[in-house]
Every structure is written in structure tokens, then in C-alpha cells.
Design an enzyme around this catalytic site. Structure first.
Site, short mmCIF file in Angstrom:
data_model
loop_
_atom_site.label_atom_id
_atom_site.label_comp_id
_atom_site.label_asym_id
_atom_site.label_seq_id
_atom_site.Cartn_x
_atom_site.Cartn_y
_atom_site.Cartn_z
N ASN A 1 0.04 -4.62 2.65
CA ASN A 1 -0.53 -5.92 2.30
C ASN A 1 -1.50 -6.39 3.37
OD1 ASN A 1 -0.57 -7.85 0.23
ND2 ASN A 1 0.63 -9.26 1.42
N ASP B 1 -2.22 3.12 -3.65
CA ASP B 1 -2.38 1.77 -3.11
C ASP B 1 -3.19 0.94 -4.12
OD1 ASP B 1 -4.85 2.95 -2.85
OD2 ASP B 1 -5.37 1.74 -1.13
N LYS C 1 4.71 4.37 -0.98
CA LYS C 1 3.30 4.51 -0.58
C LYS C 1 3.15 4.82 0.91
CE LYS C 1 -0.93 3.41 0.68
NZ LYS C 1 -1.38 3.14 2.05
N ARG D 1 -8.06 -5.41 9.95
CA ARG D 1 -6.98 -6.09 10.66
C ARG D 1 -5.92 -5.10 11.13
NH1 ARG D 1 -2.99 -10.14 11.02
NH2 ARG D 1 -1.84 -9.46 9.21
N ARG E 1 5.87 -7.83 9.29
CA ARG E 1 6.12 -6.43 9.60
C ARG E 1 6.89 -6.25 10.90
NH1 ARG E 1 1.21 -7.99 8.54
NH2 ARG E 1 0.26 -7.47 6.51
#
Length: 245
Positions: A99, A206, A187, A104, A149
Site C-alpha cells: 500500500n 499488485d 504478493k 516513498r 508496517r
DNA sequence: CACCAGGCCGTGC
DNA sequence: GCACGGCATGGT
């Protein structure tokens, strides 16, 4: 340098930075700088990393025959390849990827290097090993802005030993073990197996690939992409980002 | 303000 | 088993 940019910074590796006149990465305890394909031939580590033993020309010819989109993809990215990366680096990289966007992810990757890796040359930091991350706390990670995360990375550090010996296992068994790490789903596991273990049967799905499949391959089975699923996937991924569906 | 990005977890059915 | 909301952060 455009195609090299896609290979090195297009989403399979986050180790490479684009500088004024080259791409650089800290790998194998040193800094590598490359400007063109040929730079990979000079060094034995980079040779393996760049997957020079795989027969891409045969694969390209076969893939081009499948359909017009893949034919265009092969034309647009004539030397696309699957880099052979370090499993640990791919594990953390693709936990960071979920996500998230490539720019980034790269920023977070670099923060981990600067904060927990070691300096191999002035201003160039290695990706931290599991040992270097041993004493990291979840709140430190959160301060780096890894977001939700944080606990996935913590679990990955704890279970880093899972990466050992996956080469010998079947794809499904290796996938199953990787998915026992919190934050590693189907994934992310497929990306680790592809980019970290060169499992060419992987087919990471994805958001980009979902769009491509829905738009250009409605109703098609994934077996359509045999015998080069991973390469087809990577071509389609590059095309999706390139042509902006 | 909304929606998106190399998704996955937890919950409810 | 499948659907769905939530999730940190930064960009458009």
C-alpha cells in the site's frame, strides 16, 4: 540510461539511487556505480546480480509472439531482466512496499540504511543486517514513518532465519514459510521469491498488474504467460507504469 | 476534500 | 472459504 533506470529503480530493487551521471548502490559491502549495461560485465558480483547467465534473448522472442502488448513491451524494454538480489533485502523492501508507492518505499529503504546500516564509503550506507536491527524498537521504526508496517518489520527481524534454505523447497512450500511472517502475504512472498531467489515461476499480482489483467487479458488464465510468467509479469508491470493505463 | 500507491490483517459471515 | 474496513504516510 532510460532503460537502465527502469531496471534498477523501477520497482524490483530499492537499492539504487540515480545520481547526476550514474546509478549507485551499496551492495556486497561496497559502493557500485554504473552508467550502462556494460558496466555490469566488469565485476563478478554485478555479473551475477545482473543475471547475465539467463537466456533472455530466447525468452524475449517467445514472449513477443504472445500478443501485441507484450510485443510492444519487449520493444520498449529490450534488455529488461530480473535482478538477483539478497533475500533479506527483498523481504524488508517488499514489506515496505505494501500500500505504498515506489518513491516513498525508496525513501524508507534509505532511512533504514542511514539509521541502522553502516557507512562503507563517505555518505554511503549499507542495508542493515538482521543483527544490526536486532535491538530496534517498534517506536523507533514508527519514527522513521514506516507506518503500520512497523510490526511487520519487527516480526521479519525476529524470523529472519526463515530465509535460510528456501532455495531447496518447492515454490508452494517456500511461499508458505514466507507467509508465516506477519505482513507477508501472497504478493509480497512472490516478490521475495522472484527477486530474492530468482524463482521465475512467480507472478506477483499488485494493483498495476490487476489493471493490466482486467483490461487486456479478461478471463485469461495465468498459464497463458507460460513458460515465462515472471518475465511477462515484469514486462506488463513496466508497460502499465510506462503507458499509464 | 477525495483518491492512490508493487497489500495485509482482523473480523464477520 | 470470501468480503470488507482499517491502516500510516505522502503525493496528486
Amino acid at each position: 540510461m532510460d532503460e537502465l533506470r527502469e531496471i534498477l529503480t523501477g520497482g524490483q530493487s530499492f537499492s539504487w539511487s540515480e545520481e547526476a551521471d550514474c546509478f549507485s548502490a551499496v551492495l556486497n559491502e561496497r559502493v557500485y556505480r554504473v552508467k550502462k549495461e556494460e558496466d555490469f560485465y566488469q565485476d563478478s558480483f554485478l555479473k551475477a546480480y545482473y543475471d547475465l547467465d539467463f537466456d533472455y534473448s530466447t525468452a524475449r522472442a517467445e514472449i513477443s509472439k504472445k500478443d501485441e502488448l507484450l510485443k510492444q513491451a519487449v520493444e520498449n524494454f529490450p534488455t529488461l531482466r530480473i535482478l538477483r538480489q539478497d533475500p533479506w533485502i527483498t523481504l524488508i523492501s517488499f514489506i515496505l512496499s505494501q500500500n505504498n508507492n515506489i518513491k516513498r518505499i525508496k525513501g524508507l529503504y534509505d532511512k533504514l540504511c542511514v539509521n541502522y546500516g553502516h557507512e562503507v564509503e563517505k555518505g554511503y550506507y549499507s542495508f542493515p543486517t538482521p543483527k544490526e536491527l536486532e535491538r530496534v524498537t517498534i517506536s523507533e521504526l514508527r519514527e522513521l514513518k514506516v507506518g503500520f508496517r512497523d510490526r511487520y518489520i519487527m516480526d521479519a527481524i525476529e524470523k529472519a532465519d526463515i530465509l535460510k534454505g528456501l532455495e531447496a523447497l518447492s515454490y508452494d512450500e517456500a511461499e508458505k514459510r514466507l507467509m508465516s511472517i506477519t505482513g507477508v502475504g501472497k504478493k509480497v512472498a512472490s516478490c521475495i521469491l522472484l527477486f530474492g531467489y530468482h524463482r521465475m515461476e512467480a507472478f506477483p499480482i499488485d494493483v498495476w498488474i490487476k489493471k493490466v489483467l482486467n483490461t487486456y487479458y479478461p478471463g485469461k488464465e495465468l498459464s497463458y504467460f507460460e513458460p515465462y510468467p515472471a518475465l511477462c509479469q515484469q514486462y506488463l508491470f513496466s508497460m502499465a507504469r510506462f503507458i499509464k493505463l
